[in-house]
Design a protein around this motif. Structure first.
Motif, mmCIF file in Angstrom:
data_model
loop_
_atom_site.group_PDB
_atom_site.id
_atom_site.type_symbol
_atom_site.label_atom_id
_atom_site.label_comp_id
_atom_site.label_asym_id
_atom_site.label_seq_id
_atom_site.Cartn_x
_atom_site.Cartn_y
_atom_site.Cartn_z
ATOM 1 N N ALA A 112 -2.170 15.042 13.213
ATOM 2 C CA ALA A 112 -3.317 14.261 13.678
ATOM 3 C C ALA A 112 -3.627 13.102 12.722
ATOM 4 O O ALA A 112 -3.921 11.987 13.157
ATOM 5 N N VAL A 113 -3.520 13.346 11.404
ATOM 6 C CA VAL A 113 -3.756 12.282 10.421
ATOM 7 C C VAL A 113 -2.706 11.183 10.562
ATOM 8 O O VAL A 113 -3.035 9.991 10.594
ATOM 9 N N VAL A 162 0.849 -1.191 0.000
ATOM 10 C CA VAL A 162 0.000 0.000 0.000
ATOM 11 C C VAL A 162 0.881 1.235 0.000
ATOM 12 O O VAL A 162 1.808 1.348 0.804
ATOM 13 N N LYS A 163 0.596 2.134 -0.917
ATOM 14 C CA LYS A 163 1.271 3.419 -0.962
ATOM 15 C C LYS A 163 0.267 4.454 -0.485
ATOM 16 O O LYS A 163 -0.831 4.556 -1.013
ATOM 17 N N LEU A 175 -1.801 4.747 14.622
ATOM 18 C CA LEU A 175 -2.475 4.189 15.786
ATOM 19 C C LEU A 175 -3.505 3.132 15.403
ATOM 20 O O LEU A 175 -3.583 2.069 16.019
ATOM 21 N N HIS A 176 -4.270 3.385 14.341
ATOM 22 C CA HIS A 176 -5.406 2.529 14.006
ATOM 23 C C HIS A 176 -5.183 1.572 12.835
ATOM 24 O O HIS A 176 -5.939 0.615 12.680
ATOM 25 N N CYS A 177 -4.193 1.812 12.020
ATOM 26 C CA CYS A 177 -3.956 0.942 10.864
ATOM 27 C C CYS A 177 -3.067 -0.224 11.290
ATOM 28 O O CYS A 177 -1.925 -0.023 11.715
ATOM 29 N N ASP A 222 3.022 -0.246 9.236
ATOM 30 C CA ASP A 222 4.471 -0.372 9.071
ATOM 31 C C ASP A 222 4.872 -0.962 7.727
ATOM 32 O O ASP A 222 6.003 -0.788 7.282
ATOM 33 N N SER A 223 3.944 -1.652 7.070
ATOM 34 C CA SER A 223 4.265 -2.222 5.759
ATOM 35 C C SER A 223 3.850 -1.289 4.621
ATOM 36 O O SER A 223 3.966 -1.642 3.454
#
Length: 142
Positions: free
Chosen positions: A18-19, A3-4, A25-27, A31-32
């Motif tokens: 914030a984004v 994913v880019k 935090l939520h994804c 890290d990949s």
């Protein structure tokens, strides 16, 4: 899955922070992902804010916006710099941005041919994306 992530921002480093914070935090597979921020800072204060943010998020590629279209295509391209297609695309981009006077019939014909060739070239790249590749577009006020 590859994913880019491309985030657009203009003079909103606080909202961008914030984004990014929410994304990491939520994804679950953040890290990949390859994360890019295409930003426009209209003065030195905003530029310093983006530089501070880039120090905090060292995994994120911060790219200052010069020419939006060219910057975005450079982030999105799937081939390496040594690939012959990048040289052709660069040449067509230069020809398209020369601003040759439209009064000359040769310049008009050349510009039409260059635009058509450029569009065909970009369209030929689209199917070459890997089947598991995705691009996620975000803005700084998501």
């Amino acid at each position: 899955m590859s994913v880019k992530v491309i985030i657009f921002s203009r003079d909103r480093a606080l909202q961008l922070e914030a984004v990014l914070h929410s994304f990491y935090l939520h994804c679950s597979d953040a890290d990949s992902s390859d994360v890019y921020v295409l930003y426009l800072a209209t003065d030195d204060r905003h530029k310093q804010q983006y530089q501070s943010l880039s120090a905090i998020y060292s995994k994120v590629s911060f790219i200052p916006q010069k020419k939006f279209r060219q910057d975005l295509l450079a982030i999105m391209k799937t081939y390496g710099k040594s690939d012959w297609r990048s040289y052709i695309y660069f040449g067509l981009s230069v020809v398209g941005n020369l601003g040759i006077s439209n009064r000359l019939w040769l310049a008009r014909i050349w510009n039409r041919m260059a635009r058509r060739a450029q569009m065909r070239f970009v369209e030929s790249l689209l199917p070459s994306l890997e089947t598991d590749s995705h691009i996620l577009f975000l803005v700084d006020d998501n």
